[in-house]
Scaffold this motif. Structure first.
Motif, PDB file in Angstrom:
ATOM      1  N   VAL A 191       0.872  -1.177   0.000  1.00  0.00           N
ATOM      2  CA  VAL A 191       0.000   0.000   0.000  1.00  0.00           C
ATOM      3  C   VAL A 191       0.904   1.221   0.000  1.00  0.00           C
ATOM      4  N   LYS A 192       1.000   1.891  -1.112  1.00  0.00           N
ATOM      5  CA  LYS A 192       1.934   3.013  -1.259  1.00  0.00           C
ATOM      6  C   LYS A 192       1.493   4.231  -0.456  1.00  0.00           C
ATOM      7  N   GLY A 193       2.478   4.861   0.215  1.00  0.00           N
ATOM      8  CA  GLY A 193       2.226   6.128   0.882  1.00  0.00           C
ATOM      9  C   GLY A 193       1.396   6.054   2.139  1.00  0.00           C
ATOM     10  N   GLU A 194       1.060   4.860   2.585  1.00  0.00           N
ATOM     11  CA  GLU A 194       0.258   4.711   3.805  1.00  0.00           C
ATOM     12  C   GLU A 194       0.872   3.611   4.657  1.00  0.00           C
ATOM     13  N   SER A 195       1.905   3.971   5.421  1.00  0.00           N
ATOM     14  CA  SER A 195       2.658   2.974   6.182  1.00  0.00           C
ATOM     15  C   SER A 195       1.784   2.254   7.203  1.00  0.00           C
ATOM     16  N   SER A 196       0.866   2.979   7.840  1.00  0.00           N
ATOM     17  CA  SER A 196       0.025   2.336   8.853  1.00  0.00           C
ATOM     18  C   SER A 196      -0.888   1.291   8.221  1.00  0.00           C
ATOM     19  N   LYS A 197      -1.407   1.604   7.028  1.00  0.00           N
ATOM     20  CA  LYS A 197      -2.266   0.648   6.335  1.00  0.00           C
ATOM     21  C   LYS A 197      -1.444  -0.541   5.832  1.00  0.00           C
ATOM     22  N   ASN A 198      -0.191  -0.280   5.474  1.00  0.00           N
ATOM     23  CA  ASN A 198       0.697  -1.351   5.028  1.00  0.00           C
ATOM     24  C   ASN A 198       0.974  -2.323   6.174  1.00  0.00           C
ATOM     25  N   LYS A 225     -19.700  -3.258  -1.426  1.00  0.00           N
ATOM     26  CA  LYS A 225     -19.828  -3.309   0.039  1.00  0.00           C
ATOM     27  C   LYS A 225     -21.149  -3.977   0.426  1.00  0.00           C
ATOM     28  N   MET A 226     -22.224  -3.580  -0.247  1.00  0.00           N
ATOM     29  CA  MET A 226     -23.528  -4.172   0.050  1.00  0.00           C
ATOM     30  C   MET A 226     -23.536  -5.668  -0.268  1.00  0.00           C
ATOM     31  N   ASN A 227     -22.904  -6.039  -1.382  1.00  0.00           N
ATOM     32  CA  ASN A 227     -22.831  -7.458  -1.744  1.00  0.00           C
ATOM     33  C   ASN A 227     -22.098  -8.253  -0.679  1.00  0.00           C
ATOM     34  N   ALA A 228     -20.997  -7.667  -0.181  1.00  0.00           N
ATOM     35  CA  ALA A 228     -20.200  -8.345   0.842  1.00  0.00           C
ATOM     36  C   ALA A 228     -21.010  -8.547   2.111  1.00  0.00           C
ATOM     37  N   LEU A 229     -21.730  -7.501   2.524  1.00  0.00           N
ATOM     38  CA  LEU A 229     -22.522  -7.595   3.746  1.00  0.00           C
ATOM     39  C   LEU A 229     -23.654  -8.610   3.594  1.00  0.00           C
ATOM     40  N   GLN A 230     -24.207  -8.702   2.394  1.00  0.00           N
ATOM     41  CA  GLN A 230     -25.314  -9.628   2.149  1.00  0.00           C
ATOM     42  C   GLN A 230     -24.889 -11.085   2.266  1.00  0.00           C
ATOM     43  N   ILE A 231     -23.618 -11.368   1.985  1.00  0.00           N
ATOM     44  CA  ILE A 231     -23.164 -12.764   2.080  1.00  0.00           C
ATOM     45  C   ILE A 231     -22.450 -13.035   3.399  1.00  0.00           C
ATOM     46  N   GLY A 232     -22.552 -12.046   4.318  1.00  0.00           N
ATOM     47  CA  GLY A 232     -22.038 -12.287   5.655  1.00  0.00           C
ATOM     48  C   GLY A 232     -20.612 -11.851   5.886  1.00  0.00           C
ATOM     49  N   VAL A 233     -20.048 -11.069   4.970  1.00  0.00           N
ATOM     50  CA  VAL A 233     -18.689 -10.580   5.156  1.00  0.00           C
ATOM     51  C   VAL A 233     -18.768  -9.266   5.901  1.00  0.00           C
ATOM     52  N   THR A 234     -18.083  -9.169   7.016  1.00  0.00           N
ATOM     53  CA  THR A 234     -18.131  -7.947   7.824  1.00  0.00           C
ATOM     54  C   THR A 234     -16.860  -7.153   7.667  1.00  0.00           C
ATOM     55  N   GLU A 235     -16.967  -5.855   7.804  1.00  0.00           N
ATOM     56  CA  GLU A 235     -15.807  -4.981   7.671  1.00  0.00           C
ATOM     57  C   GLU A 235     -14.860  -5.195   8.839  1.00  0.00           C
ATOM     58  N   ILE A 236     -13.575  -5.202   8.567  1.00  0.00           N
ATOM     59  CA  ILE A 236     -12.556  -5.338   9.614  1.00  0.00           C
ATOM     60  C   ILE A 236     -12.145  -3.957  10.068  1.00  0.00           C
ATOM     61  N   ARG A 237     -12.371  -3.629  11.293  1.00  0.00           N
ATOM     62  CA  ARG A 237     -12.009  -2.321  11.830  1.00  0.00           C
ATOM     63  C   ARG A 237     -10.828  -2.499  12.777  1.00  0.00           C
ATOM     64  N   GLY A 238      -9.797  -1.673  12.599  1.00  0.00           N
ATOM     65  CA  GLY A 238      -8.613  -1.770  13.444  1.00  0.00           C
ATOM     66  C   GLY A 238      -7.735  -2.920  13.037  1.00  0.00           C
ATOM     67  N   SER A 239      -6.613  -3.050  13.736  1.00  0.00           N
ATOM     68  CA  SER A 239      -5.636  -4.071  13.401  1.00  0.00           C
ATOM     69  C   SER A 239      -6.065  -5.427  13.929  1.00  0.00           C
ATOM     70  N   PRO A 240      -5.896  -6.471  13.120  1.00  0.00           N
ATOM     71  CA  PRO A 240      -6.133  -7.829  13.633  1.00  0.00           C
ATOM     72  C   PRO A 240      -5.170  -8.111  14.785  1.00  0.00           C
ATOM     73  N   ALA A 241      -5.524  -9.038  15.631  1.00  0.00           N
ATOM     74  CA  ALA A 241      -4.657  -9.370  16.757  1.00  0.00           C
ATOM     75  C   ALA A 241      -3.313  -9.848  16.238  1.00  0.00           C
ATOM     76  N   ALA A 242      -2.261  -9.440  16.923  1.00  0.00           N
ATOM     77  CA  ALA A 242      -0.894  -9.818  16.497  1.00  0.00           C
ATOM     78  C   ALA A 242      -0.638 -11.261  16.839  1.00  0.00           C
TER      79      ALA A 242
END
Length: 234
Positions: A26-33, A217-234
């Motif tokens: 992810v260019k230019g976004e170290s935190s997202k990388n 986004k709507m398609n993802a939510l309809q099939i049960g995919v939820t948005e990931i907020r914050g960093s996954p556990a290390a």
């Protein structure tokens, strides 16, 4: 048919902060990388946990050797010394790897000593070795970090007299920003299907792509995919 009973999985990775220094997906976004690599590391661990096989995470804190080949070889060696008949190595850079991948490698061990899965860039998303193959293998003879990794493993296996097989499925490897863009495009075009579609689609702003982000986004939510907020556990 060989007797392969005790099998372990080797997760040979860098931690997310180290990985982000070498790969700017992810260019230019170290935190997202960093977030992406935390996610990929957590994902591969969870993938192995879906099986009943023992696994070992060997990252930069417990890798030993001056070269990649030496560190990789020592990682395999440390596991074989604990009495395992075969070891399956996985990295974090091919999100299509699943528990089915591991089961397929195990199945191939019934008749083969070297089992390899190839990426679209000529690398290996998995390398499975029996103890016999490892005892004869020269890691230094493999063209690591090139597009000839799988090809050189095959040549070495044939030379040393180990039975070799390549898995039928080729997976997309993530090493550069261009790789990530290709991967996301393949998700959009449904060439690749993952439960985590929405996480990857959110990594690059929709302005960079020609697709209806809101509808996806709507398609993802309809099939049960939820948005990931914050960093996954290390």
């Amino acid at each position: 048919m060989r007797d392969i009973n005790k099998i372990a999985v080797l997760l040979f990775v860098r931690n997310a902060y180290e990985e982000s220094k070498y790969k700017q997906l992810v260019k230019g976004e170290s935190s997202k990388n960093v977030l992406l690599f935390k996610y990929l590391n957590k994902r591969i661990v969870n993938t192995v946990k879906q099986t009943n096989y023992d696994y070992f995470v060997i990252d930069c804190t417990n890798q030993h050797g001056d070269s990649f080949a030496e560190r990789f070889k020592n990682a395999f060696k440390s596991i074989f010394e604990q009495g395992y008949d075969a070891v399956i190595s996985l990295g974090n850079d091919t999100p299509q790897v699943s528990s089915d991948t591991i089961h397929e490698v195990v199945h191939q061990f019934k008749n083969h000593d070297v089992v390899v899965g190839k990426t679209n860039l000529g690398g290996a998303y998995t390398i499975g070795l029996t103890k016999y193959a490892f005892s004869k293998c020269s890691f230094e003879s493999v063209d690591w970090s090139t597009s000839h990794v799988v090809e050189s493993i095959e040549k070495r296996a044939i030379f040393q007299g180990s039975s070799y097989v390549q898995l039928a499925t080729v997976y997309t490897e993530l090493n550069t920003h261009s790789d990530l863009k290709l991967f996301i495009q393949l998700l959009i075009e449904k060439e690749i299907s993952l439960v985590e579609d929405y996480f990857f689609l959110g990594l690059i702003p929709p302005v960079n792509h020609h697709y209806n982000y809101r509808q996806l986004k709507m398609n993802a939510l309809q099939i049960g995919v939820t948005e990931i907020r914050g960093s996954p556990a290390a």
